[in-house]
Design an enzyme around this catalytic site. Structure first.
Site, short mmCIF file in Angstrom:
data_model
loop_
_atom_site.label_atom_id
_atom_site.label_comp_id
_atom_site.label_asym_id
_atom_site.label_seq_id
_atom_site.Cartn_x
_atom_site.Cartn_y
_atom_site.Cartn_z
N ASP A 162 -1.68 0.97 -26.73
CA ASP A 162 -3.07 0.47 -26.75
C ASP A 162 -3.84 0.94 -27.97
O ASP A 162 -4.91 0.42 -28.27
CB ASP A 162 -3.81 0.91 -25.47
CG ASP A 162 -3.29 0.16 -24.24
OD1 ASP A 162 -2.60 -0.86 -24.39
OD2 ASP A 162 -3.58 0.62 -23.12
N SER A 209 -6.97 3.00 -16.90
CA SER A 209 -5.77 3.00 -16.06
C SER A 209 -5.98 3.81 -14.79
O SER A 209 -5.58 3.40 -13.69
CB SER A 209 -4.59 3.61 -16.82
OG SER A 209 -4.22 2.79 -17.89
N GLY A 238 -4.86 -7.23 -16.77
CA GLY A 238 -3.42 -7.23 -16.50
C GLY A 238 -3.05 -6.17 -15.48
O GLY A 238 -2.18 -6.37 -14.63
C1 S3P Z 1 -1.53 -0.01 -18.42
C2 S3P Z 1 -0.29 -0.06 -18.99
C3 S3P Z 1 -0.03 -0.62 -20.32
C4 S3P Z 1 -1.31 -0.75 -21.14
C5 S3P Z 1 -2.43 -1.33 -20.35
C6 S3P Z 1 -2.73 -0.50 -19.11
C7 S3P Z 1 -1.65 0.55 -17.06
O1 S3P Z 1 0.55 -1.89 -20.17
O2 S3P Z 1 -1.08 -1.52 -22.30
O3 S3P Z 1 -3.61 -1.41 -21.14
O4 S3P Z 1 -2.78 0.86 -16.64
O5 S3P Z 1 -0.62 0.68 -16.39
P1 S3P Z 1 2.15 -2.05 -19.89
O6 S3P Z 1 2.46 -1.23 -18.74
O7 S3P Z 1 2.37 -3.50 -19.64
O8 S3P Z 1 2.81 -1.60 -21.15
#
Ligand code: S3P
Length: 429
Positions: free
Chosen positions: A315, A23, A94
């Protein structure tokens, strides 16, 4: 795509230095690109996901020099990006597509962002809705899934947005678009999600009546920085659980980021009776860090996993459920519907892995539950091409009786390219 064969380990011993936080790596790259001036990033996670962010930024005209240790990012300032000559590719990430969307919404040029066969199945309505409220000109494909097409907006205006799902990605997309908007943008959270964006951008935060409000605006300066990325607690979690559930084990996991919005899994494992000692606690790059010493422990399962900690441990749920398969008592997880929208449907994936270990699992729309009755055995584990399912299954395999196979072992490259080497270096048979 190769499958890997693992057998039960007698014990696990040694030290691990986990790679950089995923992140924080994405954000360090993006925020450096947005700053006016040159930033340096040390400890970046060198894995497929952050490299997707890096290549999207290069396509937007950002110069990034990598000497193998330090990445030097020549920030363009908020208004210096250039129109990409082809669609941006977020790969499997994502975080890349959702956070970059906040930035693309504010650009004076058209762009498209898409991803791999898994990412194009993930929900984007959650960012499209608030970005449109701000005036963004964004279209998703069928069902508001990627590719996402952006056209210049007449103008973006600040909004006040209460997050309908606790999500750091949605929060960050809105706050980043807020950097391009007229007026102030406020994001309100009732259940906290990871706070790296607001910490790293030094955004104003207010806590009141159990709610957190984070603000961004065009006037907020994004400064160039020297970033030091801590080790990823979500990657550390695999070895922490391995140390707890494999007999006679003792593992020291060094340099683990312990941001309060990410350390819920450690607190839960401790409550379950895990022998976990924090050593050398310190702060680096604005984030708390420690070395984590774990020893094999008898675990007591938590019963109902408290709903309020789920965003914090989201996670780590796959690997926590593996820990619970070796514990005593009930594991009941509800309120985790979000797990179905990760790199794969992790409720289905983990229910399958646990069943392959001989655990009788009840699957719910928003989670899963079980009471382990017999010693777990190995099986044919299916990753669904999801890095965290592969790594959770690997830890399950080395702790379980007999032999296991794990398909598509390369998928760990998304967040932990050296995972298999590190795992085998700890196995002491
Ligand atoms: C993340 C936020 C989380 C997490 C993802 C990384 C981020 O998702 O599950 O692996 O870096 O902001 P969500 O914000 O959709 O819950």
């Amino acid at each position: 795509m190769s499958s890997i064969r693992l057998t039960q380990a007698k014990t696990m011993r040694g030290e691990v230095l986990v790679p950089g936080d995923k992140s924080i790596s994405h954000r360090a790259l993006m925020f450096s690109a947005l700053a006016d001036g040159t930033s340096e990033i040390r400890g970046l996670l060198r894995a497929a996901d952050p490299f997707s962010t890096l290549s999207c930024l290069r396509q937007l005209g950002v110069e990034i020099v990598d000497d193998g240790t330090v990445l030097t990012v020549h920030g363009k300032g908020r208004d210096g990006f250039s129109r990409p000559s082809s669609a941006l590719n977020a790969g499997n990430s994502g975080t890349t597509i959702r956070l970059l969307s906040g930035i693309l919404a504010g650009q004076p040029f058209a762009s498209t962002i898409t991803g791999d066969e898994y990412l194009v199945r993930r929900p984007m309505k959650r960012i499209i809705d608030p970005l449109r409220l701000m005036g963004a000109n964004v279209e998703g494909a069928a069902d508001q899934k990627p590719p996402l097409a952006f056209h210049p907006a007449e103008r973006l205006s600040g909004i006040t947005y209460s997050l309908p799902v606790p999500s750091a990605q949605v929060k960050s997309a809105v706050l980043l678009a807020g950097l391009f908007a007229q007026g102030s943008t406020e994001v309100i959270e009732t259940i906290p999600s990871r706070d790296h964006t607001e910490r790293m951008l030094h955004l104003p935060i207010e806590h009141r009546d159990g709610k957190t409000t984070i603000r961004s605006s065009r006037d907020h300066a994004v400064q160039p920085c020297s970033y030091e990325v801590p080790g990823d607690p979500s990657s550390a979690a695999f070895f922490i659980v391995a140390g707890l559930i494999v007999k006679d084990s003792e593992i020291l996991v060094r340099n683990v980021g312990l941001n309060p919005s990410r350390r819920g899994f450690l607190d839960l494992l401790r409550r379950m009776g895990g022998s976990i000692r924090l050593q050398n606690e310190r702060v680096a790059g604005g984030e708390p860090l420690a070395d984590v010493l774990v020893k094999h422990s008898a675990l007591r399962n938590p019963g109902n996993v408290p709903a309020e900690i789920i965003p914090n441990i989201i996670d780590e749920i796959p690997i926590l459920s593996v820990a619970a398969a070796f514990g005593e008592g009930e594991w009941v997880l509800h309120h985790a519907e979000e797990l179905r929208h990760k790199e794969c449907d992790r409720v289905t994936a983990m229910s399958r892995t646990l069943r392959a270990m001989g655990v009788v699992v009840d699957e719910y729309p928003d989670g899963f539950g079980f009471v382990p009755r017999t010693a777990p055995h190995g099986g044919a584990f299916v990753t669904m091409s999801d890095h965290r399912i592969a790594m959770a299954s690997a830890v399950a395999a080395i702790a379980s009786l007999g032999e296991s196979t794990i398909d598509n072992s390369e998928c760990v490259d998304i967040s932990y390219p050296n995972f298999w080497e590190t795992l085998s270096s700890l196995i002491a048979n």
